[in-house]
Design a protein around this motif. Structure first.
Motif, short mmCIF file in Angstrom:
data_model
loop_
_atom_site.label_atom_id
_atom_site.label_comp_id
_atom_site.label_asym_id
_atom_site.label_seq_id
_atom_site.Cartn_x
_atom_site.Cartn_y
_atom_site.Cartn_z
N GLU A 32 0.86 -1.18 0.00
CA GLU A 32 0.00 0.00 0.00
C GLU A 32 0.90 1.23 0.00
N ASP A 33 0.32 2.38 0.15
CA ASP A 33 1.08 3.63 0.05
C ASP A 33 2.23 3.71 1.04
N ASP A 34 1.94 3.45 2.31
CA ASP A 34 2.96 3.65 3.33
C ASP A 34 3.36 2.38 4.07
#
Length: 76
Positions: free
Chosen positions: A26-28
């Protein structure tokens, strides 16, 4: 990272062919989901979760060079 998880876990279980490690990015963060044979679940978790905590510690330390948070989930 998948290879590291599989190497650690394969030394602990009776059914190393049933080890599955899936990853979702995911993004982070990166989420790794570990699945083992039903009879090996107790060996992976350990008494009071000590083995699972140790596996997570090694994985988190190995992933510290990445700029994303790493999570290891153990599923049945």
């Amino acid at each position: 990272m998948k290879d590291l998880i599989e190497t650690i876990v394969s030394a602990l279980v009776d059914y190393p062919d049933d080890i599955q490690v899936m990853s979702r990015e995911e993004d982070d963060r990166i989420l790794y989901t570990l699945s083992v044979h039903k009879e090996d679940m107790g060996k992976i978790i350990g008494k009071q979760g000590r083995v699972a905590k140790a596996i997570r510690s090694v994985v988190y330390a190995a992933g510290s060079s990445q700029h994303k948070k790493i999570y290891l989930e153990i599923s049945e």
